[in-house]
Enzyme design. Structure first.
Site, short mmCIF file in Angstrom:
data_model
loop_
_atom_site.label_atom_id
_atom_site.label_comp_id
_atom_site.label_asym_id
_atom_site.label_seq_id
_atom_site.Cartn_x
_atom_site.Cartn_y
_atom_site.Cartn_z
N GLY A 11 0.81 -1.13 0.09
CA GLY A 11 0.02 -0.09 -0.10
C GLY A 11 0.65 1.27 0.07
O GLY A 11 1.95 1.38 0.72
N ALA A 22 15.36 10.94 -1.43
CA ALA A 22 16.60 10.79 -0.38
C ALA A 22 17.44 9.69 -0.89
O ALA A 22 18.76 9.98 -0.96
CB ALA A 22 16.06 10.59 1.06
N ARG A 72 0.90 -4.96 -5.89
CA ARG A 72 1.23 -6.31 -5.14
C ARG A 72 1.56 -7.37 -6.32
O ARG A 72 0.77 -7.42 -7.32
CB ARG A 72 0.03 -6.68 -4.34
CG ARG A 72 -0.47 -5.53 -3.33
CD ARG A 72 -1.74 -6.09 -2.42
NE ARG A 72 -1.92 -4.87 -1.63
CZ ARG A 72 -1.58 -4.35 -0.39
NH1 ARG A 72 -0.39 -5.10 0.29
NH2 ARG A 72 -1.88 -3.12 0.08
N SER A 73 2.22 -8.27 -6.00
CA SER A 73 2.91 -9.09 -7.01
C SER A 73 2.74 -10.66 -6.52
O SER A 73 3.39 -11.00 -5.61
CB SER A 73 4.35 -8.70 -7.44
OG SER A 73 4.76 -10.04 -8.27
N ASP A 103 5.22 -4.91 5.86
CA ASP A 103 5.77 -6.18 6.47
C ASP A 103 5.94 -7.38 5.33
O ASP A 103 6.89 -8.10 4.97
CB ASP A 103 5.40 -6.91 7.76
CG ASP A 103 3.88 -6.85 7.61
OD1 ASP A 103 3.27 -6.68 6.60
OD2 ASP A 103 3.22 -7.02 8.90
N THR A 126 4.24 2.58 5.79
CA THR A 126 2.84 1.96 5.81
C THR A 126 2.11 2.98 6.91
O THR A 126 2.51 3.20 7.70
CB THR A 126 2.63 0.70 6.30
OG1 THR A 126 1.50 0.49 7.13
CG2 THR A 126 3.84 0.40 7.37
N ASP A 128 -0.43 2.26 8.57
CA ASP A 128 -0.97 1.73 9.71
C ASP A 128 -0.20 1.71 10.83
O ASP A 128 -0.39 1.28 11.95
CB ASP A 128 -1.26 -0.05 9.16
CG ASP A 128 -2.53 0.00 8.49
OD1 ASP A 128 -3.39 0.85 8.44
OD2 ASP A 128 -2.33 -1.23 7.51
N ASP A 130 2.18 -0.36 11.91
CA ASP A 130 2.26 -1.84 12.56
C ASP A 130 3.33 -2.69 12.26
O ASP A 130 3.23 -3.77 12.44
CB ASP A 130 0.72 -2.62 12.11
CG ASP A 130 1.00 -2.77 10.63
OD1 ASP A 130 1.78 -2.33 10.01
OD2 ASP A 130 0.15 -3.55 10.24
N ARG A 172 -6.92 -2.85 9.54
CA ARG A 172 -7.50 -4.11 9.58
C ARG A 172 -7.16 -5.09 10.50
O ARG A 172 -7.61 -5.75 11.37
CB ARG A 172 -7.03 -4.80 8.19
CG ARG A 172 -8.53 -5.11 7.23
CD ARG A 172 -8.22 -5.58 6.07
NE ARG A 172 -8.37 -4.48 4.95
CZ ARG A 172 -8.18 -4.61 3.81
NH1 ARG A 172 -7.70 -5.57 3.10
NH2 ARG A 172 -8.46 -3.46 3.06
N LEU A 215 -22.76 17.79 24.50
CA LEU A 215 -23.69 18.04 23.11
C LEU A 215 -23.61 16.91 22.10
O LEU A 215 -24.44 16.91 21.26
CB LEU A 215 -23.10 19.22 22.68
CG LEU A 215 -23.43 20.41 23.55
CD1 LEU A 215 -22.62 21.80 22.99
CD2 LEU A 215 -24.88 20.77 23.80
N LYS A 244 -24.66 9.69 12.43
CA LYS A 244 -24.48 9.80 11.32
C LYS A 244 -22.96 9.07 11.02
O LYS A 244 -22.26 9.09 11.97
CB LYS A 244 -24.44 11.14 11.08
CG LYS A 244 -25.46 11.98 11.28
CD LYS A 244 -26.59 11.72 10.15
CE LYS A 244 -27.64 12.31 10.53
NZ LYS A 244 -28.79 12.25 9.45
#
Lengths: 320, 320, 320, 320
Positions: A11, A22, A72-73, A103, A126, A128, A130, A172, A215, A244
């Site tokens: 991603g 860089a 993605r491969s 990862d 990433t 995420d 993570d 996720r 409120l 909502k």
């Protein structure tokens, strides 16, 4: 080491362009030739190479996404795919590879390196956040600020209207974005995959808040914990409160990177060049405390990072 | 005319605070006393009045939402509710009323004015921009920019990833936000309630784009035309394309108002005071061309504004 | 400890409101009464106290500035001023004080604490990020992002126009903002008080860039290193290049705080309450690596933080 | 008409890219070939031509600046320069020219068209919004929002600190940016070239505000009316008030264009293609009321647009 390649994989994350910049400029400064590989490992297999010079990365530091694209491969998961990738690298004279991704990308890099003796250095990118062994991944800070900006906007209308708002955010398997943005945004409840929640407790909290004259209530939900639409439906059914739902989706991946992500990416990219030039391999750049260090891929692939429960509790205390 | 009231009603819109500020300060400048009424018509019935002075509206011009809050009032739809509202106004010595809101609010204002002889002036404030006789309503420009910012962010990641993105925006009965933001954001398809669409045509367009090498497609859907999630599901099923959905929801109502909305609101608020001081009633401030004029409520309530089909077609041409 | 006070002092910084919110809510959660003191030490002397409850800090987490205001107090530098401040605290029953500010504020706090035995905990809040012993101060991240946003905008027009741009940023004694924003913004030259510069070298660099086809040059100048206008004038005179100057000034202090600053402020505020409740005093909360710790005021007042020269060099390498 | 050229000239303005995109895509849709000319009239003389296709303008709608770059050309002011430009156009087979720029650019276009019979259509693009006969020029709305964002940020710190702030904005001959942004930002005083001001009156106003308890004062100064630094110095000298100065400079030219500017640019670009295809020449697209029309260059070159004094007065009334 004379010639290195750089690719982005998995991603995309804001700040990847700053990392590419860089790698290219530090690489050239160190006397290396730098080749950009398009579309991640797929491009490595299909031979999508482009020679990079100082100008190739001009005016990209502020851009979201990745100029090298990413994909993605499936093929790179096969022995044959990696064999072709290696053949292409040899043909191109690429001796070392810098992989910017998550990862999954490092797992591929590790196998590739073990099979063919290719020198590989990873840079964690990433939203995420993570990836174990690194306190921060490139893109996380930008993504959290995007979610906080969304909460800000909802807060404006929330104060005028006295309603309940549910915001579904990315994550996720990990609740970092939800937790950090929920704390920073002052959300009343934060639902993350790491911590079980009960809809009844959330509703109990809403009722308590209402009695105290609150409120509005904002509930941040990581997609891995629950569906925002489902949570919204249940609250409405059980309380009758006007509820909502917002689903931020992929806009969390975009936007101009924050200063934090640009600096992190710039420093990580430069260090990756230093390492690969020094002949290192099988390592990922990590931010530990305020320093950048190199850790083995094994560390980055060992297990998931764990949430800081005290931060989760603090968010609850401050939103009372 | 010595003492006037001001309220915000219906859905809130960014810029309402700038309008309140203008009513209060222009009112005081003209020698009037200004009373703020909280929570729209509900507050008028329940007697939620607050005397406004120059300082009451300091540092609010940049705030989203409305400091007077807003609510929908079922009771004001009844003769008895309006009778109580009128009694409160008399008790407070409020001789004229400035109502900032949408067509529903003006319908109530018109009946109220006819029943009790109350002087009422309306200011159009709704992000939907669907009030006839006025080219712009307060909040529309801000809301469109919020959607365009979301499209920008998605565009960053879209270019990196080669996917289809669906963004559901507000507009139950009117497609103004979707159309304007879709054109400004360079969306490939725009679905609005005013123009029938065929999912097959959209898919045909996606296939054509793909063949021409288009990297990504962005589809903006007004909630009144279709469900973003449903459209996403259908595209995925029929094309196999990786399709991601964003539902912006109520964040479109928030955010600091744009310069355009602040200037519009400031000028409309000031003109409303001029009119009510001059004894006018039953009129809404409207922007027609670049001028502000007063139109009868009948005009604002007559029918819906119609979409400019040439703009819709232009969006299609420019996104080829 | 039953009743504590909180004040903001010195220059304001985005995120101070998030820190106030955390002190108030964590304080109440821990069973303490919390008193807000307006206008820093001046308010302590003049008796500007306001009781805080959960609602006092509602909807402030996203606001720049400080709801408690801030001021510099000459009187607090005197024995008599501090005596009056102490008398007020006793009258109010305030047993502990949380001071959000910079090193000047902590110096005052330390003397005050030593003279009267008042318990004081400091929270570092200053956009300059120049407080020793803490890697980050509240407001720095927001301020850097504001400068980077300005560089982004200038970069747009710079690319179209092929000019030299000088941006003067804050930092009378410390170059942190200039350095971090210059690296993140891709500035060609960064002038900071900590590192001597030569105008001839800058001009030499401009000429080299021009020869290599560089379209534009952006020079970030910390106010403590040189005057932006002066630098602009010299470049123009010595090169003939069209040179434009921007002085950002105090807008660098404003804006809604970033997620990073809000999280930092929230966590620091909560920890300050824990410490003061535990009877600690004479300490400042500091971020060291990724952890929050308490350090003696002596550490925070010892000397200035030093610039990381490797970051400065990296900025030069990446902007070639 | 089979082949047309498009160029941007004079100062760049956000939204110019959206206009280029519209010219290219509408042109291709209408069966025309479109040639991009780099660096304005200078590129026309030097033969910097690039064939444009649908992809040439992909993902530029959101970018500030102009992908075709812009420059001022002394040579085009000469008969010989224009002769060379015309020879190049003939060689390239370019039959019509669309010029995006300000009044200086249209003056050149008019002479060029009269001398060589070249068909030329102009599109008004300048942040100054000072082109007669058109209510809006491309870039103005974005620029005003940039200034308002700066005022917002200063307002945050201003409220905390009780100071006087001076913001110098663009506008050498016209005060549109200062007036619109000053009204939208709630500035206390607005200095523009069109209306004489007295420093004593400004100071008198500051004193009056202070007496009434006003926390801060923001003064917006168009560069053509006075120097921000000079005004700041005088206020400080005559009042002793702590006065801070910001000079926004060229960042007002940058930034991603607002929705308003993108829609305006898209529609203007498309209409310019329609006109040139129909054989029209010597005309500028103008926005009059809400419609786009074509006016003679003479109208656009006749005189300067005049400020709406009632807006100026309103700004004064609302900032009391």
């Amino acid at each position: 080491m004379k010639r290195i390649g750089v690719l982005t994989s998995g991603g995309d994350a804001p700040g990847m362009n700053a990392a590419i910049r860089a790698v290219v400029r530090k690489g050239i400064f160190e006397g290396l030739e730098v080749v950009g590989i398009k579309r991640g490992y797929a491009g490595l297999i299909n031979g999508e190479f482009v020679d990079m010079n100082l100008g190739s990365v001009a005016d990209i530091i502020q851009r979201g996404g990745t100029i090298l694209r990413t994909a993605r491969s499936e093929e790179f998961r096969t022995v044959e795919g990696r064999r072709r990738a290696y053949a292409n690298m040899q043909e191109q004279g690429i001796e070392g590879l810098i992989v910017i991704g998550g990862d999954g990308s490092f797992r591929g890099a590790q196998i590739f390196s073990q099979e063919h003796g290719v020198k590989v250095i990873g840079i964690p990118g990433t939203i995420d956040n993570d990836i174990p062994c690194s306190d921060y991944s490139i893109g996380f800070d930008t993504s959290v600020n995007t979610v906080v900006d969304a909460i800000n906007k909802i807060r404006d209308t929330a104060t005028s209207h006295e309603r309940t708002y549910v915001i579904e955010v990315m994550g996720r398997h990990a609740g970092y974005i939800a937790l950090e943005a929920g704390l920073a945004g002052g959300a009343e409840s934060i639902l993350i995959p790491e911590i079980p929640f009960s809809i009844d407790e959330i509703i109990e909290k809403l009722h308590r808040g209402q009695k105290r004259g609150k409120l509005h209530s904002i509930i941040v939900v990581a997609e891995g914990a629950a569906s925002g639409i489902e949570i919204g439906k249940q609250i409405k059914e059980k309380t009758g409160f006007d509820t909502k739902v917002t689903i931020l989706g992929h806009l969390q991946r975009g936007g101009t990177p924050t200063a934090f992500d640009r600096v992190l990416a710039s420093r990580m990219g430069a260090l990756a060049v230093d390492l690969i030039k020094a002949g290192e391999s099988g390592k990922m750049i990590a931010r530990q405390h305020n320093d950048l260090v190199a850790v083995d891929f094994d560390c980055a692939l060992s297990e998931k990072r764990t949430i800081d429960h005290s931060v989760y509790e603090l968010a609850g205390i401050l939103a009372i």
